[in-house]
Design an enzyme around this catalytic site. Structure first.
Site, PDB file in Angstrom:
ATOM      1  N   CYS A  45     -15.045  -2.984  -5.467  1.00 27.05           N
ATOM      2  CA  CYS A  45     -15.256  -2.711  -4.037  1.00 27.05           C
ATOM      3  C   CYS A  45     -16.378  -3.570  -3.469  1.00 27.05           C
ATOM      4  O   CYS A  45     -16.282  -4.082  -2.351  1.00 27.05           O
ATOM      5  CB  CYS A  45     -15.642  -1.254  -3.814  1.00 27.05           C
ATOM      6  SG  CYS A  45     -14.474  -0.074  -4.455  1.00 27.05           S
ATOM      7  N   ASP A 137      -0.776  -1.343  19.889  1.00 25.89           N
ATOM      8  CA  ASP A 137      -0.224  -0.020  20.222  1.00 25.89           C
ATOM      9  C   ASP A 137      -0.452   0.980  19.093  1.00 25.89           C
ATOM     10  O   ASP A 137       0.137   2.055  19.097  1.00 25.89           O
ATOM     11  CB  ASP A 137       1.284  -0.125  20.491  1.00 25.89           C
ATOM     12  CG  ASP A 137       1.564  -1.013  21.683  1.00 25.89           C
ATOM     13  OD1 ASP A 137       0.747  -1.015  22.627  1.00 25.89           O
ATOM     14  OD2 ASP A 137       2.591  -1.732  21.657  1.00 25.89           O
TER      15      ASP A 137
HETATM   16  C1  BEZ Z   1     -14.437  -0.697  -8.689  1.00 22.37           C
HETATM   17  O1  BEZ Z   1     -14.689  -0.916  -7.505  1.00 22.37           O
HETATM   18  O2  BEZ Z   1     -14.786  -1.473  -9.568  1.00 22.37           O
HETATM   19  C2  BEZ Z   1     -13.658   0.542  -9.069  1.00 22.37           C
HETATM   20  C3  BEZ Z   1     -13.724   1.670  -8.284  1.00 22.37           C
HETATM   21  C4  BEZ Z   1     -13.017   2.815  -8.665  1.00 22.37           C
HETATM   22  C5  BEZ Z   1     -12.242   2.788  -9.806  1.00 22.37           C
HETATM   23  C6  BEZ Z   1     -12.153   1.632 -10.572  1.00 22.37           C
HETATM   24  C7  BEZ Z   1     -12.854   0.505 -10.203  1.00 22.37           C
END
Ligand code: BEZ
Length: 220
Positions: A45, A137
């Site tokens: 992330c 929309d």
């Molecule tokens: C990650 O961002 O590395 C991750 C987040 C949740 C589960 C597995 C990986």
């Protein structure tokens, strides 16, 4: 059954790292893309949101708003954003887009990113990476889901967005592996007015004798 292409993305109000956000107010008269993230202080992330910072100017040029979404508290998100920004290297202290802090998972539930039974559970089953591309929309035009352990390609998301914007503008489709500047696929029969957008329309001869594959060059 979750939301599907052509459905209206539901409105919601949510905490962000800054002011609370009302989706419909924030996205008045523009396309938008919601990218959900399974965690905070999680490696995939973190790299993804740093990439969203880098690519944000490309989306902004097209008048498209990015929204990131995670399940952390506002407090956690503020600390995490410092880490994310350190990867970007641009010296910024905040994201150039909202990070929805959906700690209670209410927005995720409304968007169909999780099932009602999963609202209070933890674990990988909950944590897929969703990408929802919506038009002015609020209609869902593309929807991709990735596993938690696969980082998304934001160049691919931009490419899909460009193909959708091309269809909106020209009425044409985009063939396999299309990139901006490549030929479009022109509908058959050729719609009136399409020559505003394409030139050199050529039909591909097929064994069936049908004329459903017609390429056209984009006009600059
Ligand atoms: C990650 O961002 O590395 C991750 C987040 C949740 C589960 C597995 C990986």
């Amino acid at each position: 059954m979750g939301l599907m292409l052509g459905d209206t993305c539901p409105d919601f109000t949510a905490e962000t790292q800054n002011e609370p956000l009302k989706l419909y107010e924030y996205t008045t008269d523009c396309w938008f893309i919601i990218c959900s993230h399974p965690g905070v202080y999680t490696p995939v992330c973190t790299t993804e949101i740093a990439e969203m910072i880098k690519q944000n100017p490309e989306f902004a040029k097209r008048n498209v708003k990015l929204l990131a979404m995670s399940f952390g508290s506002k407090e956690d998100s503020k600390g995490w954003i410092k880490d994310i920004c350190s990867l970007d290297g641009g010296g910024r202290e905040d994201l150039p887009f909202p990070l929805i802090c959906d700690q209670g998972r209410d927005a995720a539930l409304k968007l169909g990113f999780i099932k009602p039974d999963d609202k209070t559970k933890t674990g990988l089953a909950l944590t897929a990476r969703h990408v929802m591309i919506c038009d002015k929309d609020k209609k869902i035009q593309a929807y991709m889901v990735y596993s938690a352990t696969s980082g998304r390609s934001f160049s691919e998301i931009l490419r899909v967005l460009d193909s959708l914007l091309a269809r909106e503008r020209t009425g044409c489709s985009c063939p396999v592996n299309w990139q901006p500047g490549d030929e479009y696929l022109v509908p058959d029969p050729t719609p009136a007015g399409v020559d505003q957008y394409v030139t050199d329309i050529r039909k591909v001869e097929l064994p069936s004798g049908k004329s459903y594959i017609k390429y056209g060059k984009p006009k600059q």
